[in-house]
Motif scaffolding. Structure first.
Motif, PDB file in Angstrom:
ATOM      1  N   ILE A 160       0.870  -1.168   0.000  1.00 16.16           N
ATOM      2  CA  ILE A 160       0.000   0.000   0.000  1.00 16.16           C
ATOM      3  C   ILE A 160       0.908   1.219   0.000  1.00 16.16           C
ATOM      4  CG2 ILE A 160      -1.795   1.288   1.225  1.00 16.16           C
ATOM      5  CD1 ILE A 160      -2.521  -1.405   2.609  1.00 16.16           C
ATOM      6  N   TYR A 214      -2.496   5.611  -1.167  1.00 14.06           N
ATOM      7  CA  TYR A 214      -3.074   4.321  -0.790  1.00 14.06           C
ATOM      8  C   TYR A 214      -3.273   3.398  -1.991  1.00 14.06           C
ATOM      9  CZ  TYR A 214      -4.237   7.631   2.868  1.00 14.06           C
ATOM     10  OH  TYR A 214      -4.184   8.645   3.791  1.00 14.06           O
ATOM     11  N   LEU A 270       1.835   6.024   6.553  1.00 13.29           N
ATOM     12  CA  LEU A 270       0.934   5.957   5.396  1.00 13.29           C
ATOM     13  C   LEU A 270       0.193   7.267   5.152  1.00 13.29           C
ATOM     14  CD1 LEU A 270      -0.566   2.395   5.892  1.00 13.29           C
ATOM     15  CD2 LEU A 270       1.067   3.127   4.145  1.00 13.29           C
ATOM     16  N   VAL A 318      -2.276   8.614   7.062  1.00 13.40           N
ATOM     17  CA  VAL A 318      -3.688   8.325   7.288  1.00 13.40           C
ATOM     18  C   VAL A 318      -4.153   9.096   8.522  1.00 13.40           C
ATOM     19  CG1 VAL A 318      -5.369   6.518   7.815  1.00 13.40           C
ATOM     20  CG2 VAL A 318      -3.449   6.012   6.326  1.00 13.40           C
ATOM     21  N   MET A 333      -8.318   4.592   4.792  1.00 11.39           N
ATOM     22  CA  MET A 333      -7.726   4.499   3.451  1.00 11.39           C
ATOM     23  C   MET A 333      -8.769   4.137   2.396  1.00 11.39           C
ATOM     24  SD  MET A 333      -3.928   2.851   3.972  1.00 11.39           S
ATOM     25  CE  MET A 333      -4.437   1.418   4.884  1.00 11.39           C
ATOM     26  N   THR A 334      -9.636   3.187   2.707  1.00  7.87           N
ATOM     27  CA  THR A 334     -10.616   2.754   1.708  1.00  7.87           C
ATOM     28  C   THR A 334     -11.696   3.798   1.490  1.00  7.87           C
ATOM     29  OG1 THR A 334     -11.820   1.501   3.389  1.00  7.87           O
ATOM     30  CG2 THR A 334     -10.220   0.285   2.048  1.00  7.87           C
ATOM     31  N   THR A 338     -11.185   6.745   0.759  1.00  7.25           N
ATOM     32  CA  THR A 338     -10.719   7.603  -0.326  1.00  7.25           C
ATOM     33  C   THR A 338     -10.821   6.925  -1.689  1.00  7.25           C
ATOM     34  OG1 THR A 338      -8.419   6.853  -0.201  1.00  7.25           O
ATOM     35  CG2 THR A 338      -9.066   8.687   1.232  1.00  7.25           C
ATOM     36  N   PRO A 340      -9.055   4.195  -3.045  1.00  3.32           N
ATOM     37  CA  PRO A 340      -7.735   4.099  -3.678  1.00  3.32           C
ATOM     38  C   PRO A 340      -7.775   3.235  -4.931  1.00  3.32           C
ATOM     39  CG  PRO A 340      -7.825   2.709  -1.740  1.00  3.32           C
ATOM     40  CD  PRO A 340      -9.110   3.490  -1.777  1.00  3.32           C
TER      41      PRO A 340
END
Length: 165
Positions: free
Chosen positions: A50, A55, A98, A100, A116-117, A119, A121
């Motif tokens: 990642i 991400y 990362l 985040v 992260m998810t 956004t 990616p």
């Protein structure tokens, strides 16, 4: 004081890791990356990564076949990688690396993945998989060495607990 010695500080693990599931995890090259064991085939591993900030993610087998679950979403291998990274490095360090934003209280691996998810990616480039897998194999080779008391030249960069004069 430690800045003037030939040793480096070692950050202790947050909690013991399950090496059978994720035998190799690292924060390197601007990515969280590592090797994750297959849940269905003992002879197969996945190289997952990642990218920090964007991400962008990649997951493929050790022979560079794409992961069937990583189509537009984090697969179980990527989620396991984040979970083990949080165990090894701590949630604050993983989130900071990362880039985040996670809540200050009660943050865990799931909250890092959720942030992260959220956004959406994109799938990233799998070209780093060979390099990550090669480092993993090099680490495994050290496990096969006989225990000796003389220094190994290729391991002199490893931190020690005492300063060398």
């Amino acid at each position: 004081m430690w800045e003037k010695s030939s040793t480096a500080r070692v950050v202790p693990f947050s909690r013991p890791r399950k090496l059978a599931k994720v035998p190799f995890v690292e924060l390197a090259d601007g990515r969280l990356q590592g090797v994750v064991s297959s849940g269905s085939d003992i002879g197969r591993v996945y190289v997952s990564s990642i990218e920090a900030g964007t991400y962008a993610f990649a997951c493929s087998t050790n022979n560079n076949r794409p992961c069937g679950g990583a189509h537009g979403w984090f697969c179980k291998h990527l989620r396991a990688l984040v979970g083990e990274a949080v165990l090894q490095y701590g949630v604050e360090r993983v989130a900071r690396y990362l880039k985040v934003e996670v809540p200050d209280d009660g943050a865990d691996a799931a909250s890092v993945v959720d942030a992260m998810t959220a956004t959406r990616p994109a799938q990233g480039d799998r070209s780093a998989a060979a390099q990550v897998f090669s480092r993993f194999l090099r680490h495994l080779a050290y496990l096969e060495l006989e225990p000796v008391t003389v220094p190994l030249p290729e391991m002199q960069w490893f931190p020690t607990t005492r300063a060398v004069a």
